[in-house]
Write a protein that holds these residues in place. Structure first.
Motif, mmCIF file in Angstrom:
data_model
loop_
_atom_site.group_PDB
_atom_site.id
_atom_site.type_symbol
_atom_site.label_atom_id
_atom_site.label_comp_id
_atom_site.label_asym_id
_atom_site.label_seq_id
_atom_site.Cartn_x
_atom_site.Cartn_y
_atom_site.Cartn_z
ATOM 1 N N ASN A 1 0.827 -1.215 0.000
ATOM 2 C CA ASN A 1 0.000 0.000 0.000
ATOM 3 C C ASN A 1 0.858 1.260 0.000
ATOM 4 O O ASN A 1 0.542 2.238 -0.681
ATOM 5 C CB ASN A 1 -0.951 0.001 1.201
ATOM 6 C CG ASN A 1 -2.030 -1.043 1.073
ATOM 7 O OD1 ASN A 1 -2.428 -1.426 -0.023
ATOM 8 N ND2 ASN A 1 -2.512 -1.543 2.196
ATOM 9 N N GLN A 2 1.959 1.248 0.744
ATOM 10 C CA GLN A 2 2.856 2.400 0.736
ATOM 11 C C GLN A 2 3.465 2.597 -0.651
ATOM 12 O O GLN A 2 3.589 3.737 -1.123
ATOM 13 C CB GLN A 2 3.968 2.218 1.777
ATOM 14 C CG GLN A 2 3.472 2.334 3.199
ATOM 15 C CD GLN A 2 4.520 1.895 4.216
ATOM 16 O OE1 GLN A 2 5.432 1.130 3.909
ATOM 17 N NE2 GLN A 2 4.372 2.374 5.445
ATOM 18 N N LEU B 1 -7.811 0.364 -2.335
ATOM 19 C CA LEU B 1 -7.631 1.054 -1.073
ATOM 20 C C LEU B 1 -7.219 2.509 -1.289
ATOM 21 O O LEU B 1 -7.841 3.418 -0.733
ATOM 22 C CB LEU B 1 -6.566 0.342 -0.221
ATOM 23 C CG LEU B 1 -6.264 1.041 1.102
ATOM 24 C CD1 LEU B 1 -6.376 0.075 2.260
ATOM 25 C CD2 LEU B 1 -4.872 1.654 1.052
ATOM 26 N N VAL B 2 -6.205 2.741 -2.120
ATOM 27 C CA VAL B 2 -5.734 4.112 -2.352
ATOM 28 C C VAL B 2 -6.826 4.946 -3.007
ATOM 29 O O VAL B 2 -7.088 6.079 -2.593
ATOM 30 C CB VAL B 2 -4.433 4.124 -3.182
ATOM 31 C CG1 VAL B 2 -4.055 5.546 -3.571
ATOM 32 C CG2 VAL B 2 -3.295 3.464 -2.412
ATOM 33 N N VAL B 3 -7.487 4.404 -4.017
ATOM 34 C CA VAL B 3 -8.536 5.157 -4.711
ATOM 35 C C VAL B 3 -9.662 5.524 -3.747
ATOM 36 O O VAL B 3 -10.100 6.677 -3.703
ATOM 37 C CB VAL B 3 -9.072 4.372 -5.925
ATOM 38 C CG1 VAL B 3 -10.317 5.027 -6.496
ATOM 39 C CG2 VAL B 3 -7.995 4.245 -6.994
ATOM 40 N N LEU C 1 0.170 5.483 6.181
ATOM 41 C CA LEU C 1 -0.606 5.795 4.980
ATOM 42 C C LEU C 1 -1.206 7.193 5.063
ATOM 43 O O LEU C 1 -1.323 7.884 4.054
ATOM 44 C CB LEU C 1 -1.701 4.760 4.747
ATOM 45 C CG LEU C 1 -1.237 3.342 4.427
ATOM 46 C CD1 LEU C 1 -2.437 2.444 4.125
ATOM 47 C CD2 LEU C 1 -0.241 3.308 3.293
ATOM 48 N N ARG C 2 -1.567 7.629 6.273
ATOM 49 C CA ARG C 2 -2.138 8.970 6.446
ATOM 50 C C ARG C 2 -1.130 10.036 6.010
ATOM 51 O O ARG C 2 -1.486 10.994 5.326
ATOM 52 C CB ARG C 2 -2.557 9.194 7.900
ATOM 53 C CG ARG C 2 -3.243 10.534 8.135
ATOM 54 C CD ARG C 2 -3.765 10.701 9.557
ATOM 55 N NE ARG C 2 -4.854 9.763 9.810
ATOM 56 C CZ ARG C 2 -4.778 8.707 10.621
ATOM 57 N NH1 ARG C 2 -3.675 8.460 11.296
ATOM 58 N NH2 ARG C 2 -5.813 7.920 10.791
ATOM 59 N N ALA C 3 0.136 9.846 6.367
ATOM 60 C CA ALA C 3 1.177 10.806 5.968
ATOM 61 C C ALA C 3 1.323 10.825 4.447
ATOM 62 O O ALA C 3 1.454 11.903 3.847
ATOM 63 C CB ALA C 3 2.507 10.449 6.634
#
Length: 149
Positions: free
Chosen positions: A58-59, A88-90, A104-106
């Motif tokens: 995900n990163q 997930l990203v979309v 992921l928030r950063a």
């Protein structure tokens, strides 16, 4: 992460299509990204891939998007249609799913900052079978094999 400096100038156009993919061998593990920029007629304008070190899948997807938006700013200030295979990203970028992971928030906030130069950025999910996603996936694998572009 810095984008390689380009010695050529690019024409400024109204819209680009950004196709990105990120992945890692193992999860977490060594990661790589692929970025392809197309014009509205699907002519390839730019291609980039790189290994990015130890990361999660995900990163890596977020890192590809961050680099991709940086590159798109060389081609347009209007609209970017960003196509990813990471649901997930979309969904996080579109505000459908909330962010629970601090790492992921950063990265999410970094993407938001990279949206600033554009009038509009659209995030669209595509299946891994989509021809442009398959192309980006191939480029990620080439980066893992040491054949970066």
């Amino acid at each position: 992460m810095k984008i390689p400096k380009q010695t050529t100038s690019f024409p400024i156009i109204n819209q680009v299509k950004l196709v990105t993919d990120g992945g890692c061998r193992g999860n977490p593990g060594p990661g790589a990204v692929a970025i392809i920029v197309f014009d509205s007629n699907n002519n390839e304008l730019f291609r980039h891939s790189a290994c990015i070190g130890h990361t999660t899948n995900n990163q890596a997807e977020y890192h590809a998007l961050i680099r991709g938006l940086d590159i798109c700013a060389k081609f347009t200030r209007k609209k970017v249609l960003s196509i990813l295979d990471s649901e997930l990203v979309v969904k996080q970028m579109n505000g459908v799913w909330r962010l629970k992971n601090d790492n992921l928030r950063a990265l999410f906030h970094e993407v938001k900052r990279n949206e600033d130069p554009f009038e509009e950025v659209v995030f669209q999910h595509a299946k891994r079978t989509h021809q442009l996603i398959k192309k980006a996936d191939r480029i990620v694998n080439e980066a893992f094999e040491g054949r970066t572009v």
